[in-house]
Design a protein around this motif. Structure first.
Motif, PDB file in Angstrom:
ATOM      1  N   GLN A   2      32.593   8.523  29.006  1.00  0.00           N
ATOM      2  CA  GLN A   2      33.939   8.615  29.552  1.00  0.00           C
ATOM      3  C   GLN A   2      34.665   9.766  28.888  1.00  0.00           C
ATOM      4  O   GLN A   2      34.549   9.969  27.675  1.00  0.00           O
ATOM      5  CB  GLN A   2      34.727   7.320  29.304  1.00  0.00           C
ATOM      6  CG  GLN A   2      34.373   6.180  30.240  1.00  0.00           C
ATOM      7  CD  GLN A   2      35.406   5.072  30.176  1.00  0.00           C
ATOM      8  OE1 GLN A   2      36.587   5.313  29.984  1.00  0.00           O
ATOM      9  NE2 GLN A   2      34.956   3.845  30.325  1.00  0.00           N
ATOM     10  N   ARG A  55      38.864   8.762  34.015  1.00  0.00           N
ATOM     11  CA  ARG A  55      38.033   9.081  32.845  1.00  0.00           C
ATOM     12  C   ARG A  55      36.543   8.890  33.144  1.00  0.00           C
ATOM     13  O   ARG A  55      35.704   9.681  32.710  1.00  0.00           O
ATOM     14  CB  ARG A  55      38.432   8.190  31.663  1.00  0.00           C
ATOM     15  CG  ARG A  55      39.710   8.599  30.946  1.00  0.00           C
ATOM     16  CD  ARG A  55      40.025   7.604  29.846  1.00  0.00           C
ATOM     17  NE  ARG A  55      40.811   8.190  28.785  1.00  0.00           N
ATOM     18  CZ  ARG A  55      40.990   7.638  27.589  1.00  0.00           C
ATOM     19  NH1 ARG A  55      40.425   6.468  27.319  1.00  0.00           N
ATOM     20  NH2 ARG A  55      41.710   8.241  26.657  1.00  0.00           N
ATOM     21  N   GLY A 105      42.597  12.215  31.129  1.00  0.00           N
ATOM     22  CA  GLY A 105      42.764  11.411  32.329  1.00  0.00           C
ATOM     23  C   GLY A 105      44.219  11.270  32.744  1.00  0.00           C
ATOM     24  O   GLY A 105      45.146  11.608  31.987  1.00  0.00           O
TER      25      GLY A 105
END
Length: 293
Positions: free
Chosen positions: A3, A149, A7
């Motif tokens: 991830q 993400r 974001g």
């Protein structure tokens, strides 16, 4: 799956009386660096908001913004402090009389003096009801930023794995070159033996001991095996479900250590060339790891 720490997520609710919006942004950071901006009536909920965000996002430089906007009918619910307005009006009128000024604008000026127009305070019961609306919006925004993400992480995964694969290819080239390197070293040693054996001070036993030490020092077999293991461990770690950014950072350090040792021990121009390319790929990996959760 990896991830990204970068974001954005948002959520919004538009009702008859008001609109609520939540925006959450994150950038890369070594730890959780969180800032929260909310309306005044939610100030006592900041601790809960922080717990929600820290649990969901784990790490990053995160900013949370909650905006609460009342519609026109709600905004009009202001009260006038009549006593204060009268006091301002009287004071301004007296000053106008003293200086001989016009009084036409005095009422408007008095109306806009501090604390004359007062917005009705939101009672605790209403604030708690509003929090019940804001809380799910924060959860929705957190879900959205984690989706963002994850999508970014998929691209990072593909990119980083390609760098690891390139290092594997270069290591295979080193494996092919290593027998040639060893034979070149042996040839040089044979030449030196021919020169030294003619000397009257030549000690065969000591020479053999030193040659064994010299060959062991130049042997890169263990480093190649360890590098293969580190590359395999790195790839396994990439696909773990939990956040692995810090772990990948540690593994990349071990990969770099083995690459450097191979370069220093190989004593071969061709292998040195491959080592330089491996270092370039590793630097690309390290740059991307900085943005991995």
């Amino acid at each position: 799956m990896l991830q990204s720490m970068t974001g954005f997520g948002s959520a919004r609710l538009d009702a008859d009386q008001y609109s609520i919006s939540v925006e959450i942004r994150s950038l890369n950071s070594k730890s959780m660096d969180l800032s929260v901006r909310t309306p005044k009536f939610l100030s006592d909920k900041e601790y809960e908001i922080r717990n929600m965000v820290q649990k969901a996002l784990v790490r990053g430089k995160v900013s949370v913004t909650v905006e609460f906007t009342k519609n026109k009918s709600q905004k009009a619910r202001n009260t006038v402090n009549k006593d204060l307005l009268k006091a301002y009006f009287t004071e301004l009128s007296d000053v106008a009389d003293q200086v001989g000024a016009e009084k036409g604008e005095i009422f408007r000026l008095a109306l806009h003096m501090p604390e004359v127009l007062q917005q009705e305070e939101q009672d605790e019961e209403t604030a708690e009801a509003d929090w019940e609306l804001v809380q799910p919006l924060i959860q929705e925004a957190l879900q959205n930023i984690n989706t963002f993400r994850a999508d970014e992480g998929k691209a990072l995964t593909t990119e980083i794995v390609s760098y690891i694969d390139r290092i594997r290819i270069l290591l295979a080239e080193i494996e092919k070159q290593d027998p040639v390197r060893v034979e070149n070293i042996r040839a040089r040693i044979r030449g030196h033996i021919g020169e030294l054996s003619s000397s009257e001070h030549f000690d065969q036993n000591r020479f053999e001991q030193e040659m064994i030490y010299y060959m062991e020092k130049l042997d890169i077999a263990e480093e190649k095996v360890r590098l293969v293991n580190h590359l395999h461990y790195f790839t396994e770690t990439v696909y773990l479900p939990e956040p692995t950014g810090k772990k990948l950072g540690f593994i990349s350090q071990e990969i770099g250590r083995e690459i450097n040792t191979i370069g220093s021990k190989a004593n071969d121009a061709t292998i040195q060339h491959y080592v330089v390319e491996m270092k370039e790929e590793l630097e690309k990996i390290k740059e991307q790891i900085n943005n991995i959760l």
